[in-house]
Design a protein around this motif. Structure first.
Motif, mmCIF file in Angstrom:
data_model
loop_
_atom_site.group_PDB
_atom_site.id
_atom_site.type_symbol
_atom_site.label_atom_id
_atom_site.label_comp_id
_atom_site.label_asym_id
_atom_site.label_seq_id
_atom_site.Cartn_x
_atom_site.Cartn_y
_atom_site.Cartn_z
ATOM 1 N N VAL A 54 0.855 -1.185 0.000
ATOM 2 C CA VAL A 54 0.000 0.000 0.000
ATOM 3 C C VAL A 54 0.895 1.241 0.000
ATOM 4 N N PRO A 55 0.730 2.163 -0.954
ATOM 5 C CA PRO A 55 1.603 3.338 -1.033
ATOM 6 C C PRO A 55 1.196 4.433 -0.053
ATOM 7 N N VAL A 56 1.095 4.067 1.219
ATOM 8 C CA VAL A 56 0.691 4.997 2.273
ATOM 9 C C VAL A 56 1.750 4.980 3.366
ATOM 10 N N VAL A 57 2.208 6.171 3.745
ATOM 11 C CA VAL A 57 3.219 6.325 4.787
ATOM 12 C C VAL A 57 2.598 7.020 5.988
ATOM 13 N N ALA A 58 2.818 6.472 7.178
ATOM 14 C CA ALA A 58 2.388 7.144 8.399
ATOM 15 C C ALA A 58 3.358 8.282 8.684
ATOM 16 N N ALA A 59 2.847 9.500 8.707
ATOM 17 C CA ALA A 59 3.692 10.682 8.880
ATOM 18 C C ALA A 59 4.314 10.717 10.267
ATOM 19 N N PRO A 60 5.488 11.315 10.375
ATOM 20 C CA PRO A 60 6.084 11.520 11.697
ATOM 21 C C PRO A 60 5.404 12.690 12.389
ATOM 22 N N ALA B 230 2.084 -0.889 13.307
ATOM 23 C CA ALA B 230 0.758 -1.293 12.827
ATOM 24 C C ALA B 230 0.558 -0.910 11.366
ATOM 25 N N VAL B 231 1.010 0.274 10.988
ATOM 26 C CA VAL B 231 0.872 0.722 9.591
ATOM 27 C C VAL B 231 1.735 -0.136 8.677
ATOM 28 N N ILE B 232 2.938 -0.437 9.104
ATOM 29 C CA ILE B 232 3.823 -1.271 8.282
ATOM 30 C C ILE B 232 3.253 -2.676 8.158
ATOM 31 N N ARG B 233 2.728 -3.223 9.248
ATOM 32 C CA ARG B 233 2.135 -4.566 9.182
ATOM 33 C C ARG B 233 0.921 -4.586 8.262
ATOM 34 N N ALA B 234 0.243 -3.444 8.135
ATOM 35 C CA ALA B 234 -0.917 -3.359 7.250
ATOM 36 C C ALA B 234 -0.529 -3.156 5.800
ATOM 37 N N GLY B 235 0.769 -3.110 5.520
ATOM 38 C CA GLY B 235 1.224 -2.995 4.139
ATOM 39 C C GLY B 235 1.785 -1.656 3.757
ATOM 40 N N SER C 298 4.055 2.054 5.039
ATOM 41 C CA SER C 298 5.368 2.409 5.571
ATOM 42 C C SER C 298 5.143 3.407 6.696
ATOM 43 N N GLY C 299 6.140 3.585 7.553
ATOM 44 C CA GLY C 299 5.918 4.467 8.687
ATOM 45 C C GLY C 299 7.182 5.131 9.177
ATOM 46 N N MET C 300 7.003 6.312 9.757
ATOM 47 C CA MET C 300 8.130 7.087 10.252
ATOM 48 C C MET C 300 7.961 7.408 11.726
ATOM 49 N N LEU C 301 9.016 7.183 12.473
ATOM 50 C CA LEU C 301 9.083 7.639 13.847
ATOM 51 C C LEU C 301 9.480 9.109 13.849
ATOM 52 N N ALA C 302 9.005 9.850 14.850
ATOM 53 C CA ALA C 302 9.278 11.284 14.934
ATOM 54 C C ALA C 302 10.427 11.535 15.897
ATOM 55 N N LEU D 254 10.606 1.142 7.689
ATOM 56 C CA LEU D 254 10.646 1.922 8.919
ATOM 57 C C LEU D 254 11.643 3.066 8.770
ATOM 58 N N GLY D 255 11.174 4.284 8.947
ATOM 59 C CA GLY D 255 12.045 5.442 8.830
ATOM 60 C C GLY D 255 11.998 6.319 10.056
#
Length: 422
Positions: free
Chosen positions: A25-31, A44-49, A51-55, A106-107
């Protein structure tokens, strides 16, 4: 159903670029600095397909180290759904398979202090003194509000950062990125020098920059950025202008994406700002983005570290628009329930000294002329904001949110990912 985008990746030694391109899924969780972004949300976002960023903003290197370790542990403990919901279908099948690229999605996002920002004009002694006077005057104006809330306001001297300390901590973050082998990192609030990007690339870390227009994009790529987060005016929280004194642009996100894509045809683009539904994500992708980034949409999820006051404000914004979803445990009334504009957002410098968008509250109007002095203003208002949030006095709380705030739902993060999938 959308096929995974193929990023133009000139750097074969940066595996994160390939992993981001291959995300189901081309969706990234914003920091989201200040608490909302947690290892649980990102995992959770990464497991759902996605990508995600820690702040990393406003955190110490040790705190970021611990969050990276925790997120990796969560990703290592969980399996990945066989279908991450690219079609926007219902809950995932219980059949699970390992996701070999999950850890590479994970970023970490880092704030760029003025001391290392190549886009901050040099300040002579006269300019520094004038800024200090503005900060001192603003501190005095804040004291009555802080007193009402039982909070203290620091002095201008206490609020002014030490450039040597800023540089030292930034160096610690870069060393941590190398030590922990972060897959990718993005910089916000400024543009580090070319040597920073070269150092990260040499370490196998894909470096990116948040930009708000074509000129900033060209500058970032010129310094060595390997990906860009293109932020539009509807974004919640701080605008990512490279020059903190610059007025943020107002061109629609899709227009900015098209301009940046034309200027930087081979650089991966992540579109951000006001992405609250699948059709908005689709429009950004059609404009030239390779993925979209969403923040406000995740604020009410159980995995987010959003404060009770922030959740209450978002619930009220949703309620006033007739869009309550699920059963909300928030109280039926709030101290400032009659305040206008709960469904509205405003771009303001009042809380931090840097332009940021949040739900409209009276504090924004009272201090609309706050000086362009970040992080000083942020430090000055810190204690009073914390006190107001604890008292659920939402008139003086920074309730960061994008223009789609009323659409934020109280559902698991995986469901939000599915709802945004183009």
């Amino acid at each position: 159903m959308r096929e995974p985008q193929t990023f133009p990746a000139p750097d074969s030694g940066l595996p994160a670029l390939a992993a981001l391109a291959a995300a189901p899924v081309p969706v990234v969780a914003a920091p989201m600095a200040g608490g909302p972004s947690t290892p649980e949300l990102v995992a959770a976002v990464i497991r759902a397909g996605g990508s995600g960023m820690l702040a990393g903003g406003m955190k110490t290197p040790d705190a970021v180290r611990a969050e990276v370790e925790q997120a990796r542990a969560l990703l290592g403990q969980a399996a990945q759904p066989s279908s991450a919901g690219r079609s926007g279908a219902g809950p995932s099948s219980p059949d699970m398979r390992p996701d070999d690229g999950a850890d590479l999605r994970l970023g970490v996002n880092l704030f760029v202090p003025d001391a290392v920002n190549t886009r901050v004009p040099a300040r002579d002694g006269r300019a520094a003194a004038a800024r200090r006077r503005e900060v001192e005057a603003f501190a005095e104006r804040l004291r009555p509000v802080a007193s009402r809330l039982g909070a203290a306001v620091p002095t201008a001297e206490e609020a002014t950062p030490d450039p040597e300390s800023e540089q030292a901590q930034f160096e610690q973050f870069l060393a941590l990125a190398e030590e922990q082998a972060w897959p990718w990192v993005t910089f916000t609030f400024g543009l580090p020098g070319p040597e920073v990007f070269a150092r990260l690339v040499d370490a196998g870390v894909a470096p990116g920059v948040t930009v708000t227009d074509e000129a900033e994009a060209r500058a970032a790529v010129g310094n060595g950025a390997r990906l860009l987060v293109v932020q539009g005016p509807d974004a919640g929280g701080h605008r990512g202008t490279l020059d903190p004194a610059a007025e943020p642009g107002t061109a629609p996100l899709e227009e900015v994406v098209r301009e940046v894509r034309a200027a930087c045809p081979s650089v991966p683009l992540i579109a951000a700002g006001g992405i609250a539904a699948a059709d908005q994500a689709r429009a950004a992708l059609e404009a030239g983005a390779d993925a979209v980034q969403a923040g406000t949409a995740f604020l009410r999820t159980p995995e987010a570290g959003t404060s009770a006051a922030h959740r209450a404000g978002l619930a009220r914004a949703s309620e006033r628009n007739g869009l309550l979803h699920g059963s909300d445990p928030e109280p039926d009334s709030f101290p400032n329930e009659s305040a206008p504009g709960w469904a509205d957002t405003t771009v303001t410098r009042a809380f931090t000294g840097r332009w940021a968008r949040g739900l409209t509250v009276p504090f924004m109007a009272e201090f609309a002329d706050a000086p362009a002095a970040y992080p000083e203003v942020n430090v000055l208002t810190g204690a009073l904001r914390k006190a107001a949030a604890a008292a659920m006095d939402l008139d003086a709380v920074h309730l960061w949110a994008g223009t789609g705030a009323q659409k934020a739902r109280q559902v698991p993060a995986a469901e939000v990912v599915r709802s945004l999938a183009p």
